[in-house]
Design an enzyme around this catalytic site. Structure first.
Site, PDB file in Angstrom:
ATOM      1  N   GLU C  35      12.656  -9.188   1.776  1.00 20.41           N
ATOM      2  CA  GLU C  35      13.650  -8.163   1.484  1.00 20.41           C
ATOM      3  C   GLU C  35      14.737  -8.188   2.545  1.00 20.41           C
ATOM      4  OE1 GLU C  35      10.929  -4.896   1.347  1.00 20.41           O
ATOM      5  OE2 GLU C  35       9.926  -5.796  -0.383  1.00 20.41           O
ATOM      6  N   GLU C  78       6.733  -6.731  -3.455  1.00 22.28           N
ATOM      7  CA  GLU C  78       5.902  -7.488  -2.516  1.00 22.28           C
ATOM      8  C   GLU C  78       4.829  -8.292  -3.237  1.00 22.28           C
ATOM      9  OE1 GLU C  78       6.768  -4.337  -1.897  1.00 22.28           O
ATOM     10  OE2 GLU C  78       7.756  -4.338   0.066  1.00 22.28           O
ATOM     11  N   PHE C 101       7.047  -4.597   6.916  1.00 24.46           N
ATOM     12  CA  PHE C 101       6.081  -3.895   7.769  1.00 24.46           C
ATOM     13  C   PHE C 101       4.677  -4.246   7.266  1.00 24.46           C
ATOM     14  CE2 PHE C 101       9.846  -1.407   8.481  1.00 24.46           C
ATOM     15  CZ  PHE C 101       9.718  -0.901   9.761  1.00 24.46           C
ATOM     16  N   PHE C 104       2.945  -2.559   4.349  1.00 22.37           N
ATOM     17  CA  PHE C 104       3.278  -2.896   2.961  1.00 22.37           C
ATOM     18  C   PHE C 104       2.252  -3.864   2.380  1.00 22.37           C
ATOM     19  CE2 PHE C 104       8.046  -2.261   4.182  1.00 22.37           C
ATOM     20  CZ  PHE C 104       7.769  -0.953   4.517  1.00 22.37           C
ATOM     21  N   HIS C 147       4.470   3.200   8.811  1.00 27.24           N
ATOM     22  CA  HIS C 147       5.308   2.125   9.354  1.00 27.24           C
ATOM     23  C   HIS C 147       4.946   1.765  10.798  1.00 27.24           C
ATOM     24  CE1 HIS C 147       7.776   3.112   5.864  1.00 27.24           C
ATOM     25  NE2 HIS C 147       8.533   2.072   6.102  1.00 27.24           N
TER      26      HIS C 147
HETATM   27  C1  LIG Z   1       6.559  -1.052  -0.197  1.00 32.59           C
HETATM   28  C2  LIG Z   1       7.800  -1.012   0.615  1.00 32.59           C
HETATM   29  N1  LIG Z   1       8.581  -2.103   0.682  1.00 32.59           N
HETATM   30  C3  LIG Z   1       9.696  -2.097   1.431  1.00 32.59           C
HETATM   31  C4  LIG Z   1      10.057  -0.985   2.150  1.00 32.59           C
HETATM   32  C5  LIG Z   1      11.289  -1.012   3.043  1.00 32.59           C
HETATM   33  N2  LIG Z   1      12.336  -0.212   2.465  1.00 32.59           N
HETATM   34  C6  LIG Z   1      12.486   1.087   2.760  1.00 32.59           C
HETATM   35  S1  LIG Z   1      13.673   1.806   1.860  1.00 32.59           S
HETATM   36  C7  LIG Z   1      14.031   0.356   1.069  1.00 32.59           C
HETATM   37  C8  LIG Z   1      15.088   0.306   0.038  1.00 32.59           C
HETATM   38  C9  LIG Z   1      14.768   1.254  -1.064  1.00 32.59           C
HETATM   39  O1  LIG Z   1      15.755   1.170  -2.038  1.00 32.59           O
HETATM   40  P1  LIG Z   1      15.822   2.249  -3.178  1.00 32.59           P
HETATM   41  O2  LIG Z   1      14.479   2.344  -3.833  1.00 32.59           O
HETATM   42  O3  LIG Z   1      16.961   1.886  -4.045  1.00 32.59           O
HETATM   43  O4  LIG Z   1      16.076   3.618  -2.429  1.00 32.59           O
HETATM   44  P2  LIG Z   1      17.373   4.049  -1.585  1.00 32.59           P
HETATM   45  O5  LIG Z   1      17.108   3.673  -0.175  1.00 32.59           O
HETATM   46  O6  LIG Z   1      18.526   3.351  -2.167  1.00 32.59           O
HETATM   47  O7  LIG Z   1      17.428   5.522  -1.763  1.00 32.59           O
HETATM   48  C10 LIG Z   1      13.209  -0.652   1.518  1.00 32.59           C
HETATM   49  C11 LIG Z   1      13.241  -2.054   1.055  1.00 32.59           C
HETATM   50  C12 LIG Z   1       9.210   0.135   2.059  1.00 32.59           C
HETATM   51  N3  LIG Z   1       9.465   1.251   2.758  1.00 32.59           N
HETATM   52  N4  LIG Z   1       8.107   0.109   1.283  1.00 32.59           N
END
Ligand SMILES: Cc1ncc(C[n+]2csc(CCOP(=O)(O)OP(=O)(O)O)c2C)c(N)n1
Ligand SMILES: Cc1ncc(C[n+]2csc(CCOP(=O)(O)OP(=O)(O)O)c2C)c(N)n1
Ligand SMILES: [Mg+2]
Ligand SMILES: [Mg+2]
Lengths: 323, 345, 345, 323
Positions: C35, C78, C101, C104, C147
């Site tokens: 990601e 993932e 992390f 995950f 995290h």
């Molecule tokens: C399972 C998991 N994968 C990756 C992350 C890292 N991460 C945190 S927020 C995010 C983006 C989320 O995007 P979205 O669902 O569109 O929500 P937004 O931040 O745009 O509100 C990522 C990749 C995570 N917290 N949990």
């Protein structure tokens, strides 16, 4: 849609509270007062407000890493929230959870969630509780566009559909998952079209129009409470700030070239104020920015209508009723 | 279906069924869910008692008594339904979910690692998550690498989960009842080869507390420790050893997390020697954990190196010949004990 | 971008980047995915070097050099992309996937537990799975329970996975290179607070073999053992202890699985005392595992109970005050060593 | 569809081989010669045969717990397979894997898989390898109707779509996941409609018609090889025996009341034999049993056609092209 003066005022108060809260957090973070990761809800206020104003106190919500707005809209105490974000013992979770884990189960707020896609299964569980106890409560499940690529969303949508659970899936499509544009991570334009995979109603609304969100949410809540099962509501919105505070957004310098500028949710910076709210629909229109791509709102109508073949552009909305 | 009030000899599968049945009668907040746990009865003809009742038949007949509202077949969506069980528990139900094989943890870890186990803590103690996850562990069924795993070390490494693994029918009933009544998430591990094992089980309400190991056989020369099937192996080995003049004390762990360190230490204090039998993979497994605890808290009582009989650090083989060589068994335990007892302090 | 041929002082993040860059130059079968690891560059304007390069900037600039075909941003899926990395490895690529992390893992365990780690064995040795999973571990960032986890015990309990965790910039480069070249799946753990830690790093090709611990500081009174950040804590504690007349030998584990038992046992043979420092949760964790191994294989050399400094068995708290109390640190290590050294054999 | 005599003979041989192999396993299992779990492919032969006959040797497949048919169709040695199922050192996997893990990577057979939903991510990986190395190979990913409720399928379909991977997702809808009917576990009638969620083509074919399967597979393979990305092909079929050997199928006594009786795949018990195969289409028609619900075959046509609104019954098929 008939909203009382009281409701209008309350929605206005919620939107402004969220905005003010978040700007306060932003400043405090910049000064180094707030530890850890903080994700702001600025620009997306109309979604939490529009949905939660369609709920009753005993209804529940699940949330995301970007959860402050959901908490406020569901009635969490803002002082305790702020204390939590600062990591104090007086915080809503005694400082043990922080921004990404604010919760107030007593208020039906089942927790911000640091795991993208963590919410949908929990929402099914809350829906099941309602179904088994006969409480009539519904659960609104907020999640981002990025979360739509998590298997948990798909599994939960199917589970909610076959168990006919009172769950409203609310996709907050702010165009980004961190630095990754939705146009890249999602194979189709409208998340709401995925409702068809689960035989449930899906709709796209303008997430900066609190009335549009509210109206769609009221409809979905009504269905859920009446035992007609889950719905999927996609709210098109825009993330005003970085993914988290501190995010330099270099990537955005690239991709915003092709992306509409931020649209300020109606009611906050618009001409409307609660005292003059006679015709909310008109006065809460998006008040600034380019309108972006046109968004149509469709909620299931009783009679089947042909589902237009999907094309990447321009956007269309789906309307599929489970038969 | 009438449930006996007096003790009788029944299988572990029957004991589990009885525990669930009695608890469901007493508490309308209990629902059970899992793949095929009703078993084909969900569409029509609920009156038909031919429903499967789970791959091992543990939940047989429950849909008949409690109806489809409380006995829920699920799609093959472990992430969603284990997560839903957690969410339902956090909002007032007391769900029992079946994760058919513990290896399917791969499909639903998040619900346990990041949600179920942590909500109570992260929310400052303001939530409880009274969910029980029943799952199958162990080899010996020639089920191969994905379906023969023993994963309680992974579960135990997650703070906030309780992990239970009975070795006989009475404990199966008593521990499951305790698990269902517990306000924290409990992973209840059932050994694949033990469902038909019979034992005397008390009728009516029967509770065996979580977190308390049993001294299954008192002895003075060496402490033998096992859990689930390896507790049975340990008892069998003790019989053999007794004939050879070695008096082994056998501890049946019953609960992996929280670990009853006191009972273990007390025994080691008495015997000075310890052999641990465990079916899980050894690296960061259960056997070495207990050995480590004793090396830290019971060091001065130890008169010989701690012996460990575990699976090798490899996946479980399919071939019966290889699997037999892979798994712990009483003979291996006997040899390990003899070696331990031959070592001077 | 030119890569230095002589040693210089760079950060761990830079060392990791250098390792990946050099390996990608040498081997066109290497692709990287995760990601935001390109970070916004995937849609248009690839020439723009403003792409994020991952949340910690480790992969910065790689999309610029190697293009979108080999530097792949992924959706938040993932299970799919870690599984795809495994599948690509089994069919001839040599992927490096980033699991942002380690918590995950909840979203993708199956790919590692049931696929990546087991294919080679289950297929009778006829497949190799040369995949490297880079992931972040550890607390101290106030990132809270989901995290801030340290999950290498769970990874290590899975046979078929190798698990690596460097404590300095040179090892970060050398171990990552070894991981990429390894024909088995390797979980490469990077500590969240250490990316900016600087150290001297050899230029050009640099390999540190997997499975070999380092004696980071020789000593004679007590063996101090850590991995990743806790190896640094151990070194710091050793400095303090030296001033107080205790000469500690420090072992930096470097690799959690396979465990270098020989280096540990050799040191314990010399010092007779062992204190293990570990950030993971203790139950079925790493510290007790090592203590158990020594209680079994090095018992007669031990002159005092094994000391363990670990996190408590609870989720990681958010509040800085609580998190500081929760985590191991040099002071805690110093106290534990003093206690161990005060105990007679 | 033009099939040479050689191809026809080879497909016939494959179908009969699978059937014979499985009946042999069944008998050996009943005699107690085979350890562990065994899931038979009887009744579903036309799917593996139809798909794999559209592949070339260097193409790959991922499989399921019900994998013998896929193995045979992809060219695995049947003696080594049988030895593996018996757990012998001479087995394809040296007896270490058994029925649920038969694999022959050299033949492009990436393994039966005991994990429902385990295959789709691996298939994406195989597709990626092809894309990166430029080999032009495709990967066919077999999975059951039950596996369609696993998040991995959805995540993988989206990933394959956005990365444009040469993957053919082949849903073997045999109406059951163990004892659970697809009508219960799946919120919609046709799995293939889920293709729309990922902007990829989806089609429903009669899984007992080897020509229908083959024709659809050829089309999907052609697309994939030409860099046009993944497809989803749903094959309607029927599980002749129990879920695994030893399954008493009490549950089926209940639910088959409402279920069509088994349809024997064409070519095995039908009047057709390879020596008379002049007009295969006609002679390989389903030869016994009630026809069940009518199945239509649609594969994407170049021009958009309206996607009919889904109704639970009668079944329709989708045809959605990614634009
Ligand atoms: C399972 C998991 N994968 C990756 C992350 C890292 N991460 C945190 S927020 C995010 C983006 C989320 O995007 P979205 O669902 O569109 O929500 P937004 O931040 O745009 O509100 C990522 C990749 C995570 N917290 N949990
Ligand atoms: C992750 C996972 N969950 C559950 C199971 C148990 N299980 C094995 S096969 C099966 C049914 C699969 O149904 P389907 O995908 O339709 O395939 P079919 O057996 O009908 O060919 C189940 C539930 C499993 N092996 N893996
Ligand atoms: Mg987003
Ligand atoms: Mg099926």
């Amino acid at each position: 849609m008939n909203l009382s003066q009281y409701q209008l005022r309350s929605m206005y108060r919620t939107m402004v509270s969220i905005r003010t809260f978040e700007e306060t957090v932003k400043q405090a973070f910049a000064k180094g007062h707030i530890p850890g990761f903080v994700h702001l809800y600025v620009g997306e206020e109309a979604i939490a407000t529009g949905v939660c104003s369609a709920l009753r106190p005993s209804d529940t919500i699940t949330s995301t890493h970007r959860g402050h707005g959901h908490c406020i809209a569901k009635g969490c105490d803002m002082n305790s929230m702020m204390a939590e974000i600062y990591g104090k013992a007086t915080g809503l979770c005694k400082g043990k959870g922080g921004s990404m884990h604010i919760a107030d189960v007593g208020k039906g707020m089942l927790g911000a969630n640091g795991i993208v896609g963590g919410g949908p299964p929990l929402a099914c569980g809350a829906g099941l509780t309602s179904q088994v106890t006969g409480s009539g409560d519904v659960c609104a499940c907020f999640f981002g566009d990025g979360a739509c690529e998590q298997g948990t969303f798909h599994e939960s949508a199917n589970l909610a559909a076959i168990w006919n659970l009172p769950v409203i899936f609310v996709a907050e499509n702010n165009g980004y998952a961190q630095s990754t544009p939705a146009s890249y991570h999602c194979a189709i334009e409208n998340i709401a079209e995925r409702a068809a995979s689960y035989g449930i109603p899906g709709a796209v609304v303008d997430g900066s129009d609190v009335f549009a969100v509210h109206e769609a949410a009221v409809e979905a809540v009504k269905r859920a409470r009446a035992g007609q099962g889950p719905s999927l509501l996609e709210c098109k919105t825009y993330r005003h700030h970085g993914h988290f505070e501190g995010d330099q957004q270099t990537y955005r310098m690239i991709s915003t070239r092709a992306y509409p500028r931020a649209r300020i949710p109606s009611g906050i910076s618009g001409p409307w104020s609660p005292s003059t709210a006679g015709s909310p629909r008109r006065s809460w229109m998006p008040s600034t920015g380019r309108p972006g791509r046109p968004l149509k709102k469709h909620w299931p109508t009783p009679n089947p209508v042909p589902c237009p073949r999907w094309k990447r552009s321009p956007a269309t909305s789906t309307s599929v009723t489970r038969s | 279906m009438a449930v006996a009030t007096a003790a009788r000899t029944i299988t572990i599968a029957e004991a589990l069924n009885e525990s669930i049945r009695l608890e469901m009668r007493a508490d309308p907040k209990i629902v059970i869910m899992g793949e095929d746990i009703a078993g084909g009865a969900q569409v029509e003809h609920l009156e038909d008692d031919e429903a499967w009742g789970g791959v091992m038949g543990v939940t047989k007949g429950l849909v008949h008594e409690f109806g489809r509202e409380r006995v829920l077949d699920t799609p093959i969506s472990e992430a969603a339904f284990i997560g839903a069980a957690v969410g339902a528990a956090a909002t007032g139900l007391r769900p029992i979910a079946e994760l058919m094989f513990c290896g399917f943890l791969g499909s639903c870890l998040d619900s346990l690692l990041n949600q179920g186990s942590k909500l109570r803590y992260m929310f400052g103690g303001k939530a409880t998550v009274p969910v029980t996850i029943r799952t199958m562990i162990g080899g010996g069924f020639r089920a191969a690498a994905q379906h023969a795993q023993t994963l309680y070390p992974m579960f135990a490494n997650i703070p906030g989960l309780k992990v239970v693994a009975p070795s006989n029918a009475a404990d199966a009933k008593g521990l499951l009842t305790a698990s269902i009544r517990d306000d924290d998430p409990v992973i209840f591990c059932e050994h694949i080869t033990m469902y038909t094992l019979k034992g005397e089980v008390p009728g009516g309400e029967h509770i065996v507390p979580i977190g308390k190991a049993a001294v299954a056989r008192p002895g003075s020369d060496v402490t033998l420790l096992g859990v689930s099937l390896t507790a049975v192996h340990a008892l069998n080995a003790a019989e053999t050893l007794a004939k050879e003049g070695i008096d082994a004390e056998v501890i049946d762990l019953r609960t992996v997390s929280p670990l009853d360190e006191e009972t273990i230490l007390e025994s080691v204090k008495k015997t000075g020697r310890l052999v641990i039998v465990d079916e899980a993979n050894p690296l960061c497994g259960l056997a070495s954990h207990i050995a480590g605890v004793v090396a830290s808290r019971g060091f001065h009582w130890l008169r010989a190196p701690v012996g460990m009989v575990t699976a090798p650090h490899s996946p479980v083989p399919f071939s019966p010949v290889l699997e037999d060589a892979y798994l712990p068994n009483p003979q291996k335990v006997v040899s390990a004990v003899k070696e331990t007892c031959s070592k001077a302090s």
